[in-house]
Design an enzyme around this catalytic site. Structure first.
Site, PDB file in Angstrom:
ATOM      1  N   HIS A   1      30.933  40.585  52.684  1.00 12.80           N
ATOM      2  CA  HIS A   1      32.212  40.747  51.978  1.00 12.80           C
ATOM      3  C   HIS A   1      32.313  39.926  50.690  1.00 12.80           C
ATOM      4  O   HIS A   1      32.542  40.474  49.622  1.00 12.80           O
ATOM      5  CB  HIS A   1      33.380  40.406  52.909  1.00 12.80           C
ATOM      6  CG  HIS A   1      34.661  40.141  52.181  1.00 12.80           C
ATOM      7  ND1 HIS A   1      35.497  41.151  51.772  1.00 12.80           N
ATOM      8  CD2 HIS A   1      35.215  38.979  51.728  1.00 12.80           C
ATOM      9  CE1 HIS A   1      36.512  40.626  51.110  1.00 12.80           C
ATOM     10  NE2 HIS A   1      36.376  39.316  51.075  1.00 12.80           N
TER      11      HIS A   1
ATOM     12  N   HIS B   1      32.059  39.490  45.292  1.00 15.53           N
ATOM     13  CA  HIS B   1      32.134  40.334  46.493  1.00 15.53           C
ATOM     14  C   HIS B   1      31.209  41.544  46.355  1.00 15.53           C
ATOM     15  O   HIS B   1      31.607  42.571  45.819  1.00 15.53           O
ATOM     16  CB  HIS B   1      33.572  40.799  46.697  1.00 15.53           C
ATOM     17  CG  HIS B   1      34.547  39.669  46.818  1.00 15.53           C
ATOM     18  ND1 HIS B   1      34.975  38.942  45.734  1.00 15.53           N
ATOM     19  CD2 HIS B   1      35.163  39.133  47.901  1.00 15.53           C
ATOM     20  CE1 HIS B   1      35.819  38.002  46.141  1.00 15.53           C
ATOM     21  NE2 HIS B   1      35.956  38.100  47.453  1.00 15.53           N
TER      22      HIS B   1
ATOM     23  N   GLU C   1      62.142  46.987  48.303  1.00 20.24           N
ATOM     24  CA  GLU C   1      62.189  46.177  47.077  1.00 20.24           C
ATOM     25  C   GLU C   1      60.791  45.956  46.508  1.00 20.24           C
ATOM     26  O   GLU C   1      60.567  46.024  45.300  1.00 20.24           O
ATOM     27  CB  GLU C   1      62.853  44.815  47.358  1.00 20.24           C
ATOM     28  CG  GLU C   1      64.312  44.893  47.788  1.00 20.24           C
ATOM     29  CD  GLU C   1      64.476  45.203  49.278  1.00 20.24           C
ATOM     30  OE1 GLU C   1      63.463  45.196  50.020  1.00 20.24           O
ATOM     31  OE2 GLU C   1      65.627  45.459  49.697  1.00 20.24           O
TER      32      GLU C   1
ATOM     33  N   HIS D   1      72.570  35.902  51.917  1.00 17.65           N
ATOM     34  CA  HIS D   1      72.640  36.765  50.744  1.00 17.65           C
ATOM     35  C   HIS D   1      72.899  35.998  49.449  1.00 17.65           C
ATOM     36  O   HIS D   1      72.913  36.593  48.383  1.00 17.65           O
ATOM     37  CB  HIS D   1      73.747  37.813  50.937  1.00 17.65           C
ATOM     38  CG  HIS D   1      73.351  38.932  51.840  1.00 17.65           C
ATOM     39  ND1 HIS D   1      72.776  38.715  53.070  1.00 17.65           N
ATOM     40  CD2 HIS D   1      73.421  40.279  51.680  1.00 17.65           C
ATOM     41  CE1 HIS D   1      72.526  39.888  53.637  1.00 17.65           C
ATOM     42  NE2 HIS D   1      72.902  40.857  52.812  1.00 17.65           N
TER      43      HIS D   1
HETATM   44  C1  LIG Z   1      47.735  39.736  49.445  1.00 20.02           C
HETATM   45  C2  LIG Z   1      46.355  39.233  49.660  1.00 20.02           C
HETATM   46  N1  LIG Z   1      46.089  38.512  50.754  1.00 20.02           N
HETATM   47  C3  LIG Z   1      44.849  38.002  50.966  1.00 20.02           C
HETATM   48  C4  LIG Z   1      43.858  38.209  50.056  1.00 20.02           C
HETATM   49  C5  LIG Z   1      42.477  37.590  50.254  1.00 20.02           C
HETATM   50  N2  LIG Z   1      41.536  38.645  50.630  1.00 20.02           N
HETATM   51  C6  LIG Z   1      40.703  39.193  49.723  1.00 20.02           C
HETATM   52  S1  LIG Z   1      39.813  40.459  50.356  1.00 20.02           S
HETATM   53  C7  LIG Z   1      40.550  40.282  51.868  1.00 20.02           C
HETATM   54  C8  LIG Z   1      40.264  41.204  53.011  1.00 20.02           C
HETATM   55  C9  LIG Z   1      39.000  41.891  52.909  1.00 20.02           C
HETATM   56  O1  LIG Z   1      38.954  42.998  53.757  1.00 20.02           O
HETATM   57  P1  LIG Z   1      38.944  44.455  53.162  1.00 20.02           P
HETATM   58  O2  LIG Z   1      40.196  44.719  52.477  1.00 20.02           O
HETATM   59  O3  LIG Z   1      38.573  45.339  54.285  1.00 20.02           O
HETATM   60  O4  LIG Z   1      37.791  44.419  52.079  1.00 20.02           O
HETATM   61  P2  LIG Z   1      36.242  44.453  52.339  1.00 20.02           P
HETATM   62  O5  LIG Z   1      35.920  43.414  53.366  1.00 20.02           O
HETATM   63  O6  LIG Z   1      35.927  45.806  52.790  1.00 20.02           O
HETATM   64  O7  LIG Z   1      35.630  44.115  51.013  1.00 20.02           O
HETATM   65  C10 LIG Z   1      41.441  39.232  51.854  1.00 20.02           C
HETATM   66  C11 LIG Z   1      42.213  38.785  53.046  1.00 20.02           C
HETATM   67  C12 LIG Z   1      44.170  38.980  48.919  1.00 20.02           C
HETATM   68  N3  LIG Z   1      43.273  39.238  47.978  1.00 20.02           N
HETATM   69  N4  LIG Z   1      45.414  39.502  48.768  1.00 20.02           N
END
Ligand SMILES: Cc1ncc(C[n+]2csc(CCOP(=O)(O)OP(=O)(O)O)c2C)c(N)n1
Length: 655
Positions: A251, A20, A400, A462
């Site tokens: 990304h 990334h 939690e 529960h």
């Molecule tokens: C809990 C979780 N859900 C999904 C992902 C997969 N995932 C990695 S980065 C991302 C989103 C990227 O958007 P952002 O947080 O804005 O990062 P950027 O594009 O700026 O690098 C997702 C959905 C993850 N790493 N963790």
């Protein structure tokens, strides 16, 4: 200096053919300003206890963190390691893993976890400062978070808790680039994050994330704030990339040779891949040494402490238990053996904690708003509150997930051992952080009460049925389901003696008759299972049981004896620990009796490893129901009669 981060991130992702680049390129100015001007940090000793914590929550952008570690001079993180980004056994795995790479504070990747873990670190800092004084404990916690971190539900629990507790030394730098994987954030989110944070008791401000002076001004305001601070840093994802900057294309994939060359040209970066000009590297190395004097001064202050205070601090930072710990457990077991108590194991846990908390000042208890049900607040424990951090109890609120992540942060911070509670069924609400405890080898204790249909009238919503199996299947999570007060004391002992991973204590709401009358120093639960009650003669059957069903197993044993069938009972306080024993240990405990029956008020999953396909299981095969618990045990056929019948059916078939 920021361009050095950008170049390394681009090159490493290109070399790995995955990763990334966008986030490191966008957040490079923010990170550079923080490290160069604010962070109390010494690359020569990235783990010194009073350092500022830098939690990189948006783990996917890991090359930002690895670049910083290399550039500032964390020794093992060499340029070669950056070249091996995402390769087997490198120090630069896809997402940052604190148990792999020196200088990584916590494992991140599941979005939101880093932010919520940082809240625990900030709590630990305040609590330890209240105990040891500001001279010894005085540092800040910084988080770099992405849009995804802030969208995740856990962020709300985390910022709610931090705002409430007024953790003013916590600062979140939000990489506000408006882009996620699917495209612009406008596809899925219109939250006003500044207002949300403010509503939770934070200070919030917005800056241009490419303007170092503006970032520095905001960080100075954060340092003076009486509340935790959010700094929304407006950035451009993939900053510098001619076509991909500002789009989701930057990304999560290599830029490709053409775009990469274009980006370097736009940034005025004329050096070969992975080449950092001397002058820039030197500047970064100076940043890596900024905290050296502060570290030395801290070491001197520690050396000047009164010997007993210093010894206590060192013990706590090492994570050693106090010398009186084993004696406290032995004393408790002796008392329980002398006066056997019919109590719920949640109550037995409270009794164990009365003895344990008296000798372990590091133990910090808490509950997600179920304190009177979880029995975690022993006499004499005071709760921390906003601005007042002398205490050993945390009211986490109905959070939690936030509680579990905060406990990871508390234990990673060092100096404290957290144990937090809720109902067993709500381990589902905490699970992603529990999984990270296990992955990181973080010795958090999860106190999970109301652990079966035995909770009765609250009904199937529960009543856990699959949770034991689910938690037992998690690598490095240890699960104890003690059968009485003595086994509960043993489970607490093993949980706190454990240094390399988390433990879940699965405890009953309902009273249980004592199963054990022996109070010796030996911890009979230490191998996960043991023969609790031998057969009268050569055993025709072995009955395995855990927790509340041990009572049922013992009653079945008595019924079988009357029918002339000798059976032995094996108590299994920890099935997963038992299955991890050497074969010789397992064989000895499982024994050679031809009939094997297991009884547990939960699903069968996992028990075949003990009873085999030939074995018989008495337990749950569906969700529970709402009724008084004794009616439920009858309704679902988890009774001594059912166990007796299961044994006889197999015994007679063989005979
Ligand atoms: C809990 C979780 N859900 C999904 C992902 C997969 N995932 C990695 S980065 C991302 C989103 C990227 O958007 P952002 O947080 O804005 O990062 P950027 O594009 O700026 O690098 C997702 C959905 C993850 N790493 N963790």
């Amino acid at each position: 200096m920021a361009n050095a981060i950008r170049a390394l991130a681009m090159d490493a992702v290109e070399a790995a053919k995955s990763g990334h680049p966008g986030l490191p390129m966008g957040a490079a100015d923010v990170a550079t300003t923080l490290f160069a001007k604010f962070l109390k940090y010494d690359a020569a000793d990235p783990a010194w206890p009073d350092r500022d914590r830098f939690v990189f929550s948006a783990g996917h952008g890991s090359m930002l963190l690895y670049s910083l570690l290399f550039l500032t001079g964390v020794k093992p993180v060499t340029l070669d390691e950056l070249k091996r980004f995402r390769q087997l056994d490198s120090l630069t795995p896809g997402h940052p893993e604190n148990f792999v790479t020196p200088g990584v504070e916590t494992t991140t990747g599941p979005l939101g976890q880093g932010l919520a873990t940082a809240v625990g670190m900030a709590i630990a800092e305040r609590m330890l400062a209240a105990e040891f004084g500001d001279e010894i404990v005085d540092h800040r916690t910084y988080v770099l978070a992405s849009d995804g971190d802030l969208m995740e539900g856990i962020s709300h629990e985390a910022i709610g808790l931090a705002g409430h507790l007024r953790l003013n030394k916590l600062t979140v730098l939000w990489d506000d680039n408006g882009i996620s994987i699917d495209g612009p954030l406008s596809l899925s989110d219109t939250t006003d994050q500044l207002k949300r944070f403010e509503a939770c008791g934070w200070r919030a401000m917005r800056v241009d994330g490419h303007d170092p002076a503006a970032i520095a001004r905001a960080l100075r305001k954060a340092q003076a704030s009486d509340r935790p601070t959010l700094i929304a840093c407006k950035t451009v994802i993939g900053f510098g990339a001619p076509k991909k900057a500002g789009t989701s294309k930057a990304h999560g994939e290599p830029l490709g040779p053409e775009e990469l060359a274009g980006a370097k040209a736009a940034l005025g970066w004329t050096h070969a891949p992975f080449e950092i000009p001397d002058e820039i590297l030197k500047a970064w190395r100076r940043v890596g040494k900024r905290g050296r004097n502060e570290r030395k001064a801290w070491e001197e202050r520690v050396a000047a402490l009164a010997p007993d205070r210093r010894a206590e601090l060192e013990r706590r930072l090492k994570g050693d238990l106090p010398t009186g710990f084993a004696d406290a457990i032995a004393g408790l077991k002796g008392r329980l053996a002398a006066e056997p108590a019919t109590v719920a194991t949640r109550k037995a846990s409270e009794m164990a904690l009365e003895a344990i908390t008296a000798v372990t000042p590091e133990l910090v208890l808490g509950s997600a708003d179920l304190t009177p049900s979880n029995n975690t607040k022993t006499k004499g424990l005071t709760a921390i509150s906003p601005g007042q951090y002398a205490g050993r109890y945390i009211h986490y609120g109905i959070r939690e997930h936030g509680m579990a992540a905060a406990m990871n942060g508390i234990v990673l911070h060092g100096g404290l051992r957290p144990a937090g509670a809720t109902f067993m069924v709500f381990t589902d609400y905490a699970r992603p952080s529990m999984r990270l405890s296990a992955l990181m080898g973080a010795p958090v204790v999860y106190v999970m009460t109301h652990d079966s249909i035995g909770l009765g009238e609250d009904g199937p919503t529960h009543q856990p049925v699959e949770h034991l199996a689910a938690l037992r299947s998690m690598p490095n999570m240890r699960v104890f389901r003690p059968a009485d007060a003595i086994e509960t004391a043993e489970a607490w002992q093993l949980a706190l003696e454990r240094r390399d991973g988390p433990t879940t204590l699965s405890l009953t709401r309902q009273n249980l008759a004592p199963a054990r009358r022996d109070g010796g120093a030996e911890n009979r639960s230490a191998q996960g299972a043991y023969e609790l009650s031998p057969a009268d003669g050569e055993a025709a059957a072995t009955i395995f049981a855990s927790g509340s069903e041990v009572e049922i197993a013992l009653a079945a044993q008595a019924q079988l004896k009357e029918r002339g069938v000798p059976a032995r009972v094996v108590s299994v306080p920890s099935l997963d620990l038992f299955l991890a024993q050497d074969e010789s240990v397992r064989r000895a405990v499982v024994g050679t009796a031809p009939v094997r029956v297991a009884v547990e008020a939960a699903v069968r999953f996992g028990w075949d490893a003990v009873i085999g396909d030939e074995g018989s299981f008495v337990g749950m095969a569906s969700f529970g129901a709402s009724a008084p618990y004794k009616d439920l045990y009858r309704h679902f056929g988890i009774t001594a009669e059912a166990v007796t019948e299961a044994v006889l059916r197999r015994h007679n078939r063989r005979g």
